[in-house]
Design a protein around this motif. Structure first.
Motif, PDB file in Angstrom:
ATOM      1  N   ASP A   1    -106.694  -6.565 -45.946  1.00 49.82           N
ATOM      2  CA  ASP A   1    -105.417  -7.136 -46.422  1.00 49.82           C
ATOM      3  C   ASP A   1    -105.086  -6.641 -47.828  1.00 49.82           C
ATOM      4  OD1 ASP A   1    -105.105  -8.434 -44.080  1.00 49.82           O
ATOM      5  OD2 ASP A   1    -105.700 -10.422 -44.806  1.00 49.82           O
ATOM      6  N   GLU A   2    -106.098  -6.684 -48.679  1.00 48.54           N
ATOM      7  CA  GLU A   2    -105.913  -6.222 -50.069  1.00 48.54           C
ATOM      8  C   GLU A   2    -105.458  -4.769 -50.107  1.00 48.54           C
ATOM      9  OE1 GLU A   2    -109.700  -8.453 -51.912  1.00 48.54           O
ATOM     10  OE2 GLU A   2    -109.468  -6.345 -52.547  1.00 48.54           O
ATOM     11  N   MET A   3    -106.198  -3.944 -49.362  1.00 50.37           N
ATOM     12  CA  MET A   3    -105.921  -2.505 -49.396  1.00 50.37           C
ATOM     13  C   MET A   3    -104.586  -2.167 -48.754  1.00 50.37           C
ATOM     14  SD  MET A   3    -109.652  -0.786 -48.794  1.00 50.37           S
ATOM     15  CE  MET A   3    -109.060   0.877 -48.956  1.00 50.37           C
ATOM     16  N   THR A   4    -104.204  -2.957 -47.747  1.00 51.08           N
ATOM     17  CA  THR A   4    -102.908  -2.731 -47.099  1.00 51.08           C
ATOM     18  C   THR A   4    -101.780  -3.109 -48.061  1.00 51.08           C
ATOM     19  OG1 THR A   4    -103.945  -3.247 -44.999  1.00 51.08           O
ATOM     20  CG2 THR A   4    -101.553  -3.212 -45.022  1.00 51.08           C
TER      21      THR A   4
ATOM     22  N   GLN B   1    -127.938 -14.285 -37.514  1.00 48.51           N
ATOM     23  CA  GLN B   1    -127.318 -12.948 -37.557  1.00 48.51           C
ATOM     24  C   GLN B   1    -125.819 -13.034 -37.250  1.00 48.51           C
ATOM     25  OE1 GLN B   1    -129.504 -10.224 -35.070  1.00 48.51           O
ATOM     26  NE2 GLN B   1    -131.339 -10.335 -36.348  1.00 48.51           N
ATOM     27  N   ILE B   2    -125.471 -13.900 -36.301  1.00 51.64           N
ATOM     28  CA  ILE B   2    -124.055 -14.059 -35.947  1.00 51.64           C
ATOM     29  C   ILE B   2    -123.283 -14.616 -37.153  1.00 51.64           C
ATOM     30  CG2 ILE B   2    -122.448 -15.412 -34.524  1.00 51.64           C
ATOM     31  CD1 ILE B   2    -124.508 -15.022 -32.202  1.00 51.64           C
ATOM     32  N   THR B   3    -123.883 -15.567 -37.846  1.00 51.86           N
ATOM     33  CA  THR B   3    -123.233 -16.125 -39.040  1.00 51.86           C
ATOM     34  C   THR B   3    -122.974 -15.020 -40.064  1.00 51.86           C
ATOM     35  OG1 THR B   3    -124.410 -18.184 -38.662  1.00 51.86           O
ATOM     36  CG2 THR B   3    -123.455 -17.891 -40.835  1.00 51.86           C
ATOM     37  N   THR B   4    -123.973 -14.160 -40.254  1.00 57.02           N
ATOM     38  CA  THR B   4    -123.815 -13.046 -41.198  1.00 57.02           C
ATOM     39  C   THR B   4    -122.692 -12.110 -40.749  1.00 57.02           C
ATOM     40  OG1 THR B   4    -126.180 -13.176 -41.584  1.00 57.02           O
ATOM     41  CG2 THR B   4    -125.071 -11.199 -42.381  1.00 57.02           C
ATOM     42  N   ILE B   5    -122.666 -11.826 -39.448  1.00 57.79           N
ATOM     43  CA  ILE B   5    -121.627 -10.927 -38.927  1.00 57.79           C
ATOM     44  C   ILE B   5    -120.238 -11.538 -39.141  1.00 57.79           C
ATOM     45  CG2 ILE B   5    -120.719  -9.792 -36.859  1.00 57.79           C
ATOM     46  CD1 ILE B   5    -123.651  -9.746 -35.807  1.00 57.79           C
ATOM     47  N   ARG B   6    -120.137 -12.855 -38.919  1.00 55.33           N
ATOM     48  CA  ARG B   6    -118.840 -13.518 -39.114  1.00 55.33           C
ATOM     49  C   ARG B   6    -118.412 -13.467 -40.585  1.00 55.33           C
ATOM     50  NH1 ARG B   6    -117.218 -15.090 -34.336  1.00 55.33           N
ATOM     51  NH2 ARG B   6    -118.553 -16.302 -32.935  1.00 55.33           N
ATOM     52  N   GLU B   7    -119.403 -13.601 -41.451  1.00 58.72           N
ATOM     53  CA  GLU B   7    -119.107 -13.488 -42.885  1.00 58.72           C
ATOM     54  C   GLU B   7    -118.558 -12.096 -43.193  1.00 58.72           C
ATOM     55  OE1 GLU B   7    -122.298 -14.296 -45.850  1.00 58.72           O
ATOM     56  OE2 GLU B   7    -122.515 -16.153 -44.676  1.00 58.72           O
ATOM     57  N   LYS B   8    -119.257 -11.106 -42.632  1.00 56.21           N
ATOM     58  CA  LYS B   8    -118.837  -9.711 -42.818  1.00 56.21           C
ATOM     59  C   LYS B   8    -117.409  -9.529 -42.293  1.00 56.21           C
ATOM     60  CE  LYS B   8    -120.316  -6.136 -40.239  1.00 56.21           C
ATOM     61  NZ  LYS B   8    -121.312  -5.265 -39.574  1.00 56.21           N
ATOM     62  N   GLU B   9    -117.132 -10.149 -41.153  1.00 51.76           N
ATOM     63  CA  GLU B   9    -115.800 -10.052 -40.548  1.00 51.76           C
ATOM     64  C   GLU B   9    -114.737 -10.593 -41.511  1.00 51.76           C
ATOM     65  OE1 GLU B   9    -115.130 -12.661 -37.181  1.00 51.76           O
ATOM     66  OE2 GLU B   9    -113.926 -11.118 -36.191  1.00 51.76           O
ATOM     67  N   GLY B  10    -115.041 -11.745 -42.117  1.00 51.96           N
ATOM     68  CA  GLY B  10    -114.106 -12.347 -43.072  1.00 51.96           C
ATOM     69  C   GLY B  10    -113.885 -11.432 -44.270  1.00 51.96           C
ATOM     70  N   ASN B  11    -114.976 -10.868 -44.774  1.00 50.92           N
ATOM     71  CA  ASN B  11    -114.879  -9.956 -45.925  1.00 50.92           C
ATOM     72  C   ASN B  11    -114.054  -8.719 -45.579  1.00 50.92           C
ATOM     73  OD1 ASN B  11    -116.481 -11.674 -47.366  1.00 50.92           O
ATOM     74  ND2 ASN B  11    -118.374 -10.535 -47.011  1.00 50.92           N
ATOM     75  N   LEU B  12    -114.320  -8.184 -44.385  1.00 50.47           N
ATOM     76  CA  LEU B  12    -113.579  -6.995 -43.956  1.00 50.47           C
ATOM     77  C   LEU B  12    -112.087  -7.284 -43.886  1.00 50.47           C
ATOM     78  CD1 LEU B  12    -115.750  -5.475 -41.080  1.00 50.47           C
ATOM     79  CD2 LEU B  12    -114.962  -4.285 -43.119  1.00 50.47           C
ATOM     80  N   LYS B  13    -111.764  -8.471 -43.307  1.00 48.32           N
ATOM     81  CA  LYS B  13    -110.349  -8.832 -43.159  1.00 48.32           C
ATOM     82  C   LYS B  13    -109.666  -8.923 -44.520  1.00 48.32           C
ATOM     83  CE  LYS B  13    -110.250 -11.130 -38.693  1.00 48.32           C
ATOM     84  NZ  LYS B  13    -110.535 -12.414 -38.037  1.00 48.32           N
ATOM     85  N   SER B  14    -110.343  -9.566 -45.478  1.00 49.56           N
ATOM     86  CA  SER B  14    -109.646  -9.703 -46.764  1.00 49.56           C
ATOM     87  C   SER B  14    -109.566  -8.361 -47.491  1.00 49.56           C
ATOM     88  CB  SER B  14    -110.268 -10.793 -47.656  1.00 49.56           C
ATOM     89  OG  SER B  14    -111.629 -10.870 -47.487  1.00 49.56           O
ATOM     90  N   ARG B  15    -110.598  -7.537 -47.307  1.00 49.65           N
ATOM     91  CA  ARG B  15    -110.569  -6.200 -47.913  1.00 49.65           C
ATOM     92  C   ARG B  15    -109.410  -5.372 -47.320  1.00 49.65           C
ATOM     93  NH1 ARG B  15    -110.900  -3.658 -51.628  1.00 49.65           N
ATOM     94  NH2 ARG B  15    -111.922  -1.659 -51.971  1.00 49.65           N
TER      95      ARG B  15
ATOM     96  N   ASP C   1    -105.789   5.490 -46.687  1.00 50.42           N
ATOM     97  CA  ASP C   1    -105.652   5.306 -45.236  1.00 50.42           C
ATOM     98  C   ASP C   1    -106.949   5.600 -44.486  1.00 50.42           C
ATOM     99  OD1 ASP C   1    -103.091   4.461 -45.492  1.00 50.42           O
ATOM    100  OD2 ASP C   1    -102.149   6.363 -44.933  1.00 50.42           O
ATOM    101  N   GLN C   2    -107.692   6.579 -44.981  1.00 46.06           N
ATOM    102  CA  GLN C   2    -108.981   6.884 -44.329  1.00 46.06           C
ATOM    103  C   GLN C   2    -109.949   5.713 -44.497  1.00 46.06           C
ATOM    104  OE1 GLN C   2    -109.984  10.621 -46.165  1.00 46.06           O
ATOM    105  NE2 GLN C   2    -109.061  11.834 -44.513  1.00 46.06           N
ATOM    106  N   ARG C   3    -109.946   5.153 -45.717  1.00 48.07           N
ATOM    107  CA  ARG C   3    -110.847   4.017 -45.947  1.00 48.07           C
ATOM    108  C   ARG C   3    -110.415   2.810 -45.117  1.00 48.07           C
ATOM    109  NH1 ARG C   3    -111.620   2.898 -51.942  1.00 48.07           N
ATOM    110  NH2 ARG C   3    -109.865   4.267 -52.348  1.00 48.07           N
ATOM    111  N   LEU C   4    -109.101   2.609 -45.036  1.00 47.51           N
ATOM    112  CA  LEU C   4    -108.591   1.509 -44.209  1.00 47.51           C
ATOM    113  C   LEU C   4    -108.973   1.690 -42.738  1.00 47.51           C
ATOM    114  CD1 LEU C   4    -105.000   0.731 -45.520  1.00 47.51           C
ATOM    115  CD2 LEU C   4    -106.731  -0.953 -44.919  1.00 47.51           C
ATOM    116  N   ARG C   5    -108.898   2.926 -42.304  1.00 49.75           N
ATOM    117  CA  ARG C   5    -109.214   3.229 -40.905  1.00 49.75           C
ATOM    118  C   ARG C   5    -110.686   2.907 -40.606  1.00 49.75           C
ATOM    119  NH1 ARG C   5    -110.516   8.374 -38.143  1.00 49.75           N
ATOM    120  NH2 ARG C   5    -109.393   8.503 -36.161  1.00 49.75           N
TER     121      ARG C   5
END
Ligand code: ZN
Length: 234
Positions: free
Chosen positions: A158-161, A142-156, A15-19
């Motif tokens: 989802d996985e962890m949840t 830079q925005i493209t990179t941030i959006r990529e990061k956003e996608g990665n964060l979302k799937s991470r 939960d801490q990592r998810l937070r």
């Protein structure tokens, strides 16, 4: 250590990592907006330089129009001079011609000032154009990179949840509820070690009774000060 505490520690770690990941995800729109603002600023500096340069062109055309009108006037006066026989009228026209010529030279002076300004503006325009193109390329990347990061964060997330459900298995429902309530109110630190008889959640000394209960390891012990769930140092 009690099995329930062990399970809660695993849950808390998840939960801490998810937070942390969720907080990072939340900050992304702001991060993107700040990059977009930088691109807009560069565009607006370019626009300012362009607008002034266009305004100069318009002013120059207007001055040229005024000069042409004065020259027309002068040739009309000269024609009238050819037709007149009266000395007085002739010299009055000469006076008008001289006035118009002075007016032309004053307008030409203004035109010169504008041309100098345009000359000074030209390199600024080139620089603003270049800076805008460079900034746009840089920040868009830079925005493209941030959006990529956003996608990665979302799937991470989802996985962890999804994986979190398995961590709940075997923990009493009431205890999970208590844990979740504390997680929200106690800054994501619910299950904490007691070190030297001090609760590491609230940094208050626990009572001898609490310490004893903890050592006997028979039931869940909570901090009398902050309510966090306690365990002995790992
Ligand atoms: Zn405490």
């Amino acid at each position: 250590m009690l099995e329930a505490i062990e399970k809660l520690l695993a849950l808390q770690d998840r939960d801490q990592r998810l937070r942390t990941l969720r907080l990072e995800l939340q900050s992304i729109p702001l991060e993107i907006a700040s990059k977009q603002k930088l691109v807009e600023d560069a565009a607006s500096r370019l626009q300012t330089a362009r607008s002034r340069s266009m305004a100069i062109e318009v002013e120059k055309k207007a001055l040229e129009g005024e000069i042409a009108a004065k020259r027309d006037q002068i040739s009309r006066y000269k024609n009238q001079q050819l037709q007149t026989r009266k000395n007085e009228e002739y010299s009055a026209l000469s006076h008008e011609i001289a006035t118009a010529e002075r007016a032309i030279s004053a307008i030409e002076d203004k035109e010169l000032v504008l041309m100098e300004e345009a000359e000074g503006l030209a390199p600024q325009l080139v620089a603003a154009d270049k800076a805008h193109a460079e900034d746009k390329a840089k920040y868009d990347a830079q925005i493209t990179t941030i959006r990529e990061k956003e996608g990665n964060l979302k799937s991470r997330i989802d996985e962890m949840t999804a994986g979190r459900v398995a961590l709940l298995e075997g923990i009493d429902e009431d205890l999970i509820e208590r844990y979740e309530r504390l997680f929200e109110t106690k800054n994501a630190r619910v299950v904490v070690p007691v070190e030297h008889d001090v609760c590491t959640g609230c940094h208050m000394k626990v009572t001898a009774q609490t310490s004893l209960a903890l050592r006997s390891d028979k039931s869940i012990v909570s901090c009398p000060q902050c309510g966090r769930l306690l365990h002995l140092p790992l």
